[in-house]
Scaffold this motif. Structure first.
Motif, PDB file in Angstrom:
ATOM      1  N   ILE A 153      63.883 -75.557  52.700  1.00  0.00           N
ATOM      2  CA  ILE A 153      63.083 -76.307  53.674  1.00  0.00           C
ATOM      3  C   ILE A 153      62.922 -77.727  53.147  1.00  0.00           C
ATOM      4  O   ILE A 153      62.042 -78.008  52.331  1.00  0.00           O
ATOM      5  CB  ILE A 153      61.714 -75.624  53.905  1.00  0.00           C
ATOM      6  CG1 ILE A 153      61.921 -74.176  54.340  1.00  0.00           C
ATOM      7  CG2 ILE A 153      60.912 -76.385  54.952  1.00  0.00           C
ATOM      8  CD1 ILE A 153      60.639 -73.362  54.426  1.00  0.00           C
ATOM      9  N   ASN A 154      63.797 -78.599  53.588  1.00  0.00           N
ATOM     10  CA  ASN A 154      63.823 -79.984  53.098  1.00  0.00           C
ATOM     11  C   ASN A 154      62.827 -80.822  53.886  1.00  0.00           C
ATOM     12  O   ASN A 154      63.153 -81.387  54.933  1.00  0.00           O
ATOM     13  CB  ASN A 154      65.237 -80.553  53.210  1.00  0.00           C
ATOM     14  CG  ASN A 154      65.373 -81.901  52.542  1.00  0.00           C
ATOM     15  OD1 ASN A 154      64.387 -82.485  52.075  1.00  0.00           O
ATOM     16  ND2 ASN A 154      66.584 -82.422  52.490  1.00  0.00           N
ATOM     17  N   PHE A 155      61.623 -80.915  53.374  1.00  0.00           N
ATOM     18  CA  PHE A 155      60.524 -81.538  54.105  1.00  0.00           C
ATOM     19  C   PHE A 155      60.665 -83.050  54.266  1.00  0.00           C
ATOM     20  O   PHE A 155      59.893 -83.667  54.992  1.00  0.00           O
ATOM     21  CB  PHE A 155      59.186 -81.222  53.419  1.00  0.00           C
ATOM     22  CG  PHE A 155      59.176 -81.532  51.954  1.00  0.00           C
ATOM     23  CD1 PHE A 155      58.946 -82.811  51.494  1.00  0.00           C
ATOM     24  CD2 PHE A 155      59.413 -80.520  51.035  1.00  0.00           C
ATOM     25  CE1 PHE A 155      58.942 -83.095  50.143  1.00  0.00           C
ATOM     26  CE2 PHE A 155      59.417 -80.789  49.675  1.00  0.00           C
ATOM     27  CZ  PHE A 155      59.176 -82.073  49.226  1.00  0.00           C
ATOM     28  N   SER A 206      59.949 -71.738  48.471  1.00  0.00           N
ATOM     29  CA  SER A 206      59.537 -70.435  47.930  1.00  0.00           C
ATOM     30  C   SER A 206      58.122 -70.083  48.374  1.00  0.00           C
ATOM     31  O   SER A 206      57.842 -68.922  48.725  1.00  0.00           O
ATOM     32  CB  SER A 206      59.620 -70.446  46.396  1.00  0.00           C
ATOM     33  OG  SER A 206      60.936 -70.722  45.964  1.00  0.00           O
ATOM     34  N   ILE A 207      57.225 -71.069  48.356  1.00  0.00           N
ATOM     35  CA  ILE A 207      55.838 -70.836  48.788  1.00  0.00           C
ATOM     36  C   ILE A 207      55.799 -70.450  50.268  1.00  0.00           C
ATOM     37  O   ILE A 207      55.130 -69.471  50.649  1.00  0.00           O
ATOM     38  CB  ILE A 207      54.974 -72.099  48.553  1.00  0.00           C
ATOM     39  CG1 ILE A 207      54.885 -72.424  47.065  1.00  0.00           C
ATOM     40  CG2 ILE A 207      53.575 -71.903  49.151  1.00  0.00           C
ATOM     41  CD1 ILE A 207      54.227 -71.364  46.227  1.00  0.00           C
ATOM     42  N   ILE A 208      56.515 -71.191  51.098  1.00  0.00           N
ATOM     43  CA  ILE A 208      56.518 -70.918  52.542  1.00  0.00           C
ATOM     44  C   ILE A 208      57.063 -69.522  52.820  1.00  0.00           C
ATOM     45  O   ILE A 208      56.473 -68.742  53.597  1.00  0.00           O
ATOM     46  CB  ILE A 208      57.353 -71.972  53.305  1.00  0.00           C
ATOM     47  CG1 ILE A 208      56.725 -73.364  53.174  1.00  0.00           C
ATOM     48  CG2 ILE A 208      57.483 -71.577  54.776  1.00  0.00           C
ATOM     49  CD1 ILE A 208      55.373 -73.516  53.792  1.00  0.00           C
ATOM     50  N   TYR A 209      58.188 -69.181  52.184  1.00  0.00           N
ATOM     51  CA  TYR A 209      58.804 -67.875  52.457  1.00  0.00           C
ATOM     52  C   TYR A 209      57.982 -66.724  51.884  1.00  0.00           C
ATOM     53  O   TYR A 209      57.980 -65.620  52.444  1.00  0.00           O
ATOM     54  CB  TYR A 209      60.234 -67.832  51.910  1.00  0.00           C
ATOM     55  CG  TYR A 209      61.197 -68.654  52.726  1.00  0.00           C
ATOM     56  CD1 TYR A 209      61.304 -68.488  54.111  1.00  0.00           C
ATOM     57  CD2 TYR A 209      61.999 -69.617  52.129  1.00  0.00           C
ATOM     58  CE1 TYR A 209      62.172 -69.245  54.865  1.00  0.00           C
ATOM     59  CE2 TYR A 209      62.886 -70.387  52.878  1.00  0.00           C
ATOM     60  CZ  TYR A 209      62.960 -70.193  54.247  1.00  0.00           C
ATOM     61  OH  TYR A 209      63.835 -70.951  54.991  1.00  0.00           O
ATOM     62  N   LEU A 265      61.707 -79.685  43.768  1.00  0.00           N
ATOM     63  CA  LEU A 265      60.478 -79.685  44.571  1.00  0.00           C
ATOM     64  C   LEU A 265      60.705 -78.940  45.888  1.00  0.00           C
ATOM     65  O   LEU A 265      59.837 -78.177  46.346  1.00  0.00           O
ATOM     66  CB  LEU A 265      60.046 -81.126  44.841  1.00  0.00           C
ATOM     67  CG  LEU A 265      58.686 -81.335  45.518  1.00  0.00           C
ATOM     68  CD1 LEU A 265      57.568 -80.716  44.687  1.00  0.00           C
ATOM     69  CD2 LEU A 265      58.424 -82.820  45.741  1.00  0.00           C
ATOM     70  N   ILE A 266      61.882 -79.134  46.483  1.00  0.00           N
ATOM     71  CA  ILE A 266      62.223 -78.449  47.735  1.00  0.00           C
ATOM     72  C   ILE A 266      62.274 -76.939  47.513  1.00  0.00           C
ATOM     73  O   ILE A 266      61.770 -76.161  48.329  1.00  0.00           O
ATOM     74  CB  ILE A 266      63.577 -78.950  48.276  1.00  0.00           C
ATOM     75  CG1 ILE A 266      63.461 -80.396  48.767  1.00  0.00           C
ATOM     76  CG2 ILE A 266      64.070 -78.064  49.419  1.00  0.00           C
ATOM     77  CD1 ILE A 266      64.798 -81.012  49.135  1.00  0.00           C
TER      78      ILE A 266
END
Length: 462
Positions: free
Chosen positions: A350-352, A386-389, A380-381
């Motif tokens: 997820i490349n914010f 990892s947190i989101i998933y 960082l990405i």
């Protein structure tokens, strides 16, 4: 209960309004700071905002607008279908309405011509549809779930920054939300599925990756509704075919050739994958395989007297490239599967900050992704993803435990995610994965709900 409902309404309205205000402000700032040309390392000149894929959209928009102004009909205006059908036309109509040119007399993109209007319109459309989505789910799920889902869709930086960009993603996200609204509570009337098919056609016009989306949707309807699902799927496909037929007729009016898929849609595997598979098959290096691929193409073009400027011959080249890839795939399917899985890990990142990186990147630089700055950003990405998933995984568990009714929702979201992963995962491009985030937002909301309840339970024990 009433206070809880009022709090939920106020929070979600505030989130939607905050996202909209930020997107509008960001649209102004990006255009004001980046509406200029820069020289790349290879000596070529590019517009800071409109380069890469957005440049293609704007080139096509200019040609379409120019043809309309020369009194050509809608169906006869514009270039061949090389990219997505709808977005360039929307850009052209915007500039036709405000009576501004897209390019100057030297064929360069015109500066200071109100470019910010396009991302602002995109933002207004998206957040209005997000409001409709909120209205759909506000009584369907608990307050924590609803607020978390709306927060994710309204403020998650990966999604949010695309509304202020000149990519085609924002409008596609809006259309995907409407599709999600439809399937959260599918209607009983059969005729509405015919209109769903027309809507799928609109989705395809915006992004050609939608081409086979009717397959998982039909599968879902048939599994869930049995006989009635077969009828619903049939009507949906009829509506969808009508839109594809219109696109084909439109292209036939311009070129005398009936087709509805962009020239660039079918050659991606040839361009990015075929030489990798052939290198394995022929036991040669990637560089040698890539060189051979282009030499084979040039030889075939010469032997078959192909004119690259003629649409009929462009389609022949496209068919050649498809066959070339399928030949490379023969006896190499396991290798391709390994490649697909490997690239899918990149795809799921997820490349914010992609849309912001796009403003500062110079793709003429060799191996720009190997710089120390990019490697730090990649770490960082990976952490953020990892947190989101992890939260989405907790949400999936929560959904499974919550009730049997939620399993329909899980099945639907899973099918959609599998579709986009199967179609786009092999590219390894995180930008294409954002389609999945629109649907995974439900898992995210239930993940936050599970965490909140666990923390609340622990605190009450203490």
């Amino acid at each position: 209960m009433i206070n809880s409902q009022l709090l939920k309404n106020k929070l979600c309205y505030l989130i939607i309004l905050t996202g909209l205000i930020f997107s509008i402000y960001n649209s102004f700032q990006i255009v004001l700071k980046n509406d200029y040309f820069f020289e790349r390392d290879d000596g070529s000149v590019r517009h800071r905002i409109i380069h890469s894929s957005p440049k293609g959209y704007w080139d096509h928009a200019h040609l379409f607008k120019k043809d309309l102004e020369e009194n050509k009909s809608f169906l006869e205006s514009g270039a061949d279908l090389e990219m997505d059908y709808l977005y360039p036309k929307l850009i052209a109509f915007y500039y036709k309405i405000i009576d501004e040119d897209i390019k100057d007399d030297k064929n360069n993109f015109k500066l200071k011509n109100y470019k910010f209007g396009i991302p602002i319109i995109q933002s207004v459309i998206y957040f209005f549809i997000l409001y409709l989505f909120y209205r759909k789910i506000k009584n369907k799920f608990d307050i924590i779930v609803v607020v978390s889902v709306i927060s994710f869709l309204g403020l998650e930086p990966t999604i949010l920054t695309y509304h202020s960009s000149f990519w085609s993603e924002s409008l596609y996200f809006s259309l995907l939300l409407l599709l999600f609204i439809f399937f959260l509570d599918p209607p009983k009337e059969y005729y509405k599925f015919f209109f769903l098919g027309l809507f799928l056609g609109l989705l395809y016009m915006q992004r050609s990756v939608t081409l086979l989306l009717f397959l998982p949707l039909s599968f879902y309807l048939i599994v869930m509704k049995k006989k009635s699902g077969v009828i619903q799927s049939f009507l949906m496909i009829i509506g969808y075919i009508l839109v594809l037929t219109f696109i084909g007729y439109n292209e036939n009016k311009k070129s005398g050739v009936f087709y509805f898929t962009p020239h660039t849609q079918g050659d991606a595997h040839w361009h990015y994958v075929s030489h990798i598979l052939n290198a394995k098959k022929l036991n040669i290096s990637y560089a040698e395989s890539s060189k051979k691929k282009y030499e084979d193409l040039e030889l075939w073009i010469e032997e078959n007297d192909i004119d690259r400027k003629i649409v009929r011959d462009k389609r022949k080249i496209l068919n050649y490239k498809k066959n070339y890839f399928f030949d490379s795939l023969q006896g190499n399917f396991v290798e391709y599967l390994k490649f697909h899985i490997y690239k899918s890990f990149q795809f799921f990142l997820i490349n914010f900050s992609h849309s912001n990186i796009h403003l500062n990147i110079d793709k003429s630089q060799i191996d720009w992704w190997k710089t120390d700055d990019f490697k730090k950003h990649l770490k960082l990405i990976i952490f953020y993803s990892s947190i989101i998933y992890l939260i989405c995984l907790l949400g999936l568990i929560n959904l499974i435990l919550d009730s049997r009714e939620n399993r329909k929702l899980i099945f639907f979201v899973t099918l959609i995610v599998l579709y986009y992963t199967a179609i786009l995962g092999w590219t390894g491009i995180p930008r294409y994965n954002i389609c999945n985030l629109m649907f995974l937002s439900i898992f995210f909301g239930f993940g936050i709900d599970l965490m909140f309840n666990k923390i609340k339970k622990l605190l009450s024990v203490k």
